[in-house]
Design an enzyme around this catalytic site. Structure first.
Site, PDB file in Angstrom:
ATOM      1  CG  ASN A 158      -0.342   0.020   2.487  1.00  0.00           C
ATOM      2  OD1 ASN A 158       0.863  -0.614   2.628  1.00  0.00           O
ATOM      3  ND2 ASN A 158      -1.016   0.190   3.547  1.00  0.00           N
ATOM      4  CD  GLU A 256       5.054   0.371  12.846  1.00  0.00           C
ATOM      5  OE1 GLU A 256       5.905   0.994  13.493  1.00  0.00           O
ATOM      6  OE2 GLU A 256       3.971   0.511  13.055  1.00  0.00           O
ATOM      7  CB  CYS A 290      -2.008   0.141   8.772  1.00  0.00           C
ATOM      8  SG  CYS A 290      -0.891   1.730   8.782  1.00  0.00           S
ATOM      9  CD  GLU A 462       8.499   1.025  10.699  1.00  0.00           C
ATOM     10  OE1 GLU A 462       7.448   1.302  10.225  1.00  0.00           O
ATOM     11  OE2 GLU A 462       9.473   0.310  10.218  1.00  0.00           O
TER      12      GLU A 462
HETATM   13  N1  NDP Z   1       0.679  -1.006  10.472  1.00  0.00           N
HETATM   14  C1  NDP Z   1       1.035  -0.467   9.335  1.00  0.00           C
HETATM   15  O1  NDP Z   1       1.756   0.487   9.027  1.00  0.00           O
HETATM   16  C2  NDP Z   1       0.477  -1.404   8.171  1.00  0.00           C
HETATM   17  C3  NDP Z   1      -0.409  -2.423   8.291  1.00  0.00           C
HETATM   18  N2  NDP Z   1      -0.925  -3.056   7.238  1.00  0.00           N
HETATM   19  C4  NDP Z   1      -1.842  -4.002   7.431  1.00  0.00           C
HETATM   20  O2  NDP Z   1      -1.923  -5.277   6.462  1.00  0.00           O
HETATM   21  C5  NDP Z   1      -3.027  -5.700   5.926  1.00  0.00           C
HETATM   22  C6  NDP Z   1      -3.050  -5.494   4.333  1.00  0.00           C
HETATM   23  O3  NDP Z   1      -1.950  -5.312   3.633  1.00  0.00           O
HETATM   24  P1  NDP Z   1      -1.191  -6.539   3.206  1.00  0.00           P
HETATM   25  O4  NDP Z   1      -0.022  -6.165   2.379  1.00  0.00           O
HETATM   26  O5  NDP Z   1      -2.357  -7.352   2.388  1.00  0.00           O
HETATM   27  O6  NDP Z   1      -0.713  -7.384   4.341  1.00  0.00           O
HETATM   28  P2  NDP Z   1       0.175  -8.943   4.333  1.00  0.00           P
HETATM   29  O7  NDP Z   1       0.274  -9.010   5.582  1.00  0.00           O
HETATM   30  O8  NDP Z   1      -0.739  -9.834   3.394  1.00  0.00           O
HETATM   31  O9  NDP Z   1       1.188  -8.626   3.503  1.00  0.00           O
HETATM   32  C7  NDP Z   1       2.298  -7.943   3.996  1.00  0.00           C
HETATM   33  C8  NDP Z   1       3.658  -8.492   3.293  1.00  0.00           C
HETATM   34  O10 NDP Z   1       3.748  -9.509   3.941  1.00  0.00           O
HETATM   35  C9  NDP Z   1       4.221 -10.391   2.979  1.00  0.00           C
HETATM   36  N3  NDP Z   1       3.730 -11.771   3.318  1.00  0.00           N
HETATM   37  C10 NDP Z   1       2.680 -12.434   3.398  1.00  0.00           C
HETATM   38  N4  NDP Z   1       2.691 -13.532   3.979  1.00  0.00           N
HETATM   39  C11 NDP Z   1       4.098 -13.958   4.419  1.00  0.00           C
HETATM   40  C12 NDP Z   1       4.650 -14.838   5.019  1.00  0.00           C
HETATM   41  N5  NDP Z   1       4.187 -15.977   5.479  1.00  0.00           N
HETATM   42  N6  NDP Z   1       6.089 -14.691   5.439  1.00  0.00           N
HETATM   43  C13 NDP Z   1       6.751 -13.542   5.134  1.00  0.00           C
HETATM   44  N7  NDP Z   1       6.093 -12.679   4.369  1.00  0.00           N
HETATM   45  C14 NDP Z   1       4.618 -12.697   3.973  1.00  0.00           C
HETATM   46  C15 NDP Z   1       3.308 -10.020   1.646  1.00  0.00           C
HETATM   47  O11 NDP Z   1       3.996 -10.644   0.654  1.00  0.00           O
HETATM   48  P3  NDP Z   1       3.175 -10.959  -0.964  1.00  0.00           P
HETATM   49  O12 NDP Z   1       1.716 -10.310  -0.529  1.00  0.00           O
HETATM   50  O13 NDP Z   1       3.831 -10.792  -1.932  1.00  0.00           O
HETATM   51  O14 NDP Z   1       3.033 -12.591  -0.702  1.00  0.00           O
HETATM   52  C16 NDP Z   1       3.651  -8.333   1.715  1.00  0.00           C
HETATM   53  O15 NDP Z   1       4.925  -8.154   1.247  1.00  0.00           O
HETATM   54  C17 NDP Z   1      -3.909  -4.944   6.690  1.00  0.00           C
HETATM   55  O16 NDP Z   1      -4.433  -5.562   7.875  1.00  0.00           O
HETATM   56  C18 NDP Z   1      -3.262  -3.506   7.046  1.00  0.00           C
HETATM   57  O17 NDP Z   1      -3.670  -2.950   8.192  1.00  0.00           O
HETATM   58  C19 NDP Z   1      -0.485  -2.806   5.803  1.00  0.00           C
HETATM   59  C20 NDP Z   1       0.507  -1.762   5.684  1.00  0.00           C
HETATM   60  C21 NDP Z   1       0.674  -0.930   6.899  1.00  0.00           C
HETATM   61  O1  LIG Z   2       1.509   1.354   5.634  1.00  0.00           O
HETATM   62  C1  LIG Z   2       0.406   2.185   5.893  1.00  0.00           C
HETATM   63  O2  LIG Z   2      -0.588   2.248   6.004  1.00  0.00           O
HETATM   64  C2  LIG Z   2       1.156   3.673   6.465  1.00  0.00           C
HETATM   65  O3  LIG Z   2       1.999   3.334   7.345  1.00  0.00           O
HETATM   66  C3  LIG Z   2       0.164   4.639   6.697  1.00  0.00           C
HETATM   67  S1  LIG Z   2       1.172   6.231   6.580  1.00  0.00           S
HETATM   68  O4  LIG Z   2       2.542   6.144   7.210  1.00  0.00           O
HETATM   69  O5  LIG Z   2       1.098   6.781   5.412  1.00  0.00           O
HETATM   70  O6  LIG Z   2       0.304   6.843   7.560  1.00  0.00           O
END
Ligand code: NDP
Ligand SMILES: O=C(O)[C@H](O)CS(=O)(=O)O
Length: 481
Positions: A158, A256, A290, A462
């Site tokens: 994202n 995160e 997120c 972070e």
């Molecule tokens: N706290 C924060 O800053 C953030 C939190 N999120 C949370 O993540 C979710 C959506 O984002 P999303 O990217 O779909 O999240 P995912 O957790 O599905 O994926 C995040 C990353 O982890 C990788 N991944 C998935 N499974 C594994 C595994 N078993 N071992 C190692 N790596 C793995 C994915 O790779 P691939 O998909 O290429 O297989 C991707 O690169 C929401 O819940 C959102 O809130 C998202 C962004 C920021």
């Molecule tokens: O991964 C995300 O959703 C980002 O941490 C959100 S932000 O840093 O752009 O607020």
């Protein structure tokens, strides 16, 4: 071909020990444009052995990099920042082409991502230690800070630029080396940042990028005792998996993870400001962040007025291809993202909510932003992170009721509230169980503030002066004199 001033920034190889390479097997993974479905690149699918080799290069590069002076590392990071800024337009085009967000938002993300590099170029020079008065006259006590060593990052789709630099910049500033595994959905922005890091003078092996199966790569990185730290941004469920996989080697972790942000509007709030705050907190990146407002609680006296104002703003949002001027909401990243939003809407309506505006599926992965009214806490959207352009509105009567509902979740990343009452602002800021709280604002993310959550939204922070701590160890030295 993408409309780039510098086409060399669009690279479909991995950066391994200063060389751009494909997978030895020749295997690749398609990268598609979510707005059109077109394949824009094919990136390597690296094997476990190739990732082991990358870890070896990172380990070989670590001590020479750590031995550089902080000022030297700072200068290289500053150059990386300068190059990101000079190439921001191209980076934004690459980002929008693979992630879908509107070009203006992508440009904003590049500026945000670069700000972490700028910030940690400065923080690199301010890693201080202590001298402590010893209990015995013949002893001297010092405390020094040293880099953790070889580190790894697994990042989400994202924020394909900011989630890379928010990890790599403090790691390199501290003297660590880093292996980055970007999401398969959006690897091209990360690889372009790798091109610019090389041009900035980051030495071979210090910053490497690997693509391919997240499970295969994640397993190698977490199993390795050479990798001393893992930084992950993504879902809580994957965070749990990585935490378990890291236990055997007692790895340092920065997590995160998911969120379920409450957005509370009290009846004394500036309603127009609250609506604008909700628009940013809810619909930035089409709701795929997120820290997005996931539940909007409005005090009963202003509920109808707020709902009408918000609905009017939401219905005017322009949905389309992020490359088109004027687009405000781009496509969802993939089919499962749309399905989750529609499932939350259907569930809410089946339990008595009303779809006030939007919610209609358009072409491809486009979805009309939606507002639900009459939402109650028995609905799925209350406990599940929607991660899409859906604003569910709940009514409440008292401050205590609003705070109790806001805190009733396993998550604790971001929360927002609007009130002009100072005493209430102090009480609510302190009572909300979240790592980050926005008071009368819907946008809280910047490089100078500690970004992170409590409860099951993660570990560590972070950005800010705290962000570099994640990449430092503390050593206490006792000298007999
Ligand atoms: N706290 C924060 O800053 C953030 C939190 N999120 C949370 O993540 C979710 C959506 O984002 P999303 O990217 O779909 O999240 P995912 O957790 O599905 O994926 C995040 C990353 O982890 C990788 N991944 C998935 N499974 C594994 C595994 N078993 N071992 C190692 N790596 C793995 C994915 O790779 P691939 O998909 O290429 O297989 C991707 O690169 C929401 O819940 C959102 O809130 C998202 C962004 C920021
Ligand atoms: O991964 C995300 O959703 C980002 O941490 C959100 S932000 O840093 O752009 O607020």
């Amino acid at each position: 071909m993408l409309p780039l001033k510098d086409p060399s920034l669009l690279i479909d190889k991995c950066l391994v020990n200063g060389k751009w390479v494909g997978a030895q097997s020749g295997k690749t993974v398609d990268v598609t444009n979510p707005a059109t479905g077109d394949v824009i690149a094919r990136i390597p699918s690296m094997s476990a052995q190739e990732v082991e080799d990358v870890i070896g290069h990172a380990n070989a590069a670590f001590r020479p990099w750590a031995r550089r002076s902080a000022k030297e590392r700072s200068a290289i990071l500053r150059k990386w920042f300068d190059l990101m800024t000079e190439n921001a337009d191209d980076l934004a085009v690459i980002l929008t082409s693979e992630q879908g967000k509107p070009l203006a938002e992508a440009r904003g993300e590049i500026v945000y991502a670069a700000s972490f590099v700028e910030w940690f170029a400065e923080e690199a020079k301010r890693v201080y230690g202590d001298t402590i008065p010893a209990p015995q006259a013949d002893k001297r006590i010092t405390v020094i800070r040293q880099p953790v060593g070889v580190t790894a990052a697994i990042t989400p789709w994202n924020f394909p630029a900011a989630m890379i630099t928010r990890k790599a910049a403090p790691a390199l500033a501290a003297g660590c080396t880093m292996i980055v595994r970007p999401a398969d959905l959006t690897p091209l922005t990360a690889l372009a940042l790798g091109v610019l890091a090389e041009r900035a003078g980051v030495p071979a092996g210090v910053l490497q990028f690997v693509t391919g199966s997240s499970r295969v790569i994640g397993k190698v990185l977490t199993d390795s005792d050479v990798v001393r730290k893992l930084s992950f941004t993504g879902s809580t469920e994957v965070g749990r998996v990585l935490m378990e996989q890291s236990a055997a080697t007692i790895k340092r972790l920065s997590l995160e993870l998911g969120g379920n942000a409450p957005f509370i509007v009290f009846d004394d709030a500036d309603l127009d400001a609250a609506v604008e705050g909700a628009m940013i907190a809810k619909f930035r990146n089409a709701g795929q962040t997120c820290v997005c407002a996931n539940r909007i609680f409005v005090q009963r006296g202003v509920y109808d007025a707020f709902a009408d104002k918000l609905a009017a703003r939401v219905s005017a949002l322009k949905v389309g291809n992020g490359m088109e001027l004027g687009t405000e909401i781009g496509p969802m990243i993939e089919e499962k993202g749309i399905e989750k939003v529609l499932a939350h809407i259907d569930d809410a309506i089946s339990k008595g909510a009303e779809l006030k505006v939007g919610g209609k599926r358009l072409d491809g992965l486009m979805l009309q932003p939606a507002v639900l009214t009459g939402v109650t806490t028995d609905m799925t959207v209350t406990q599940e992170e929607t991660f899409g352009p859906l604003a569910p509105l709940y009514a409440f009567d008292t401050e205590e009721e609003a705070v109790a509902m806001a805190n009733d979740t396993i998550f604790g990343l971001a929360a927002y509230f609007y009130t002009k009452d100072h005493a209430r602002a102090v009480r609510v800021s302190e009572d909300l169980e979240y790592g980050m709280v926005g008071h009368n604002t819907g946008l809280i993310s910047n490089e100078m503030s500690p970004f992170g959550g409590v409860k099951q939204s993660g570990l560590g922070r972070e950005g800010s002066k705290y962000g570099i701590e994640e990449y430092l160890e503390m050593k206490y030295i006792c000298s007999a004199v």
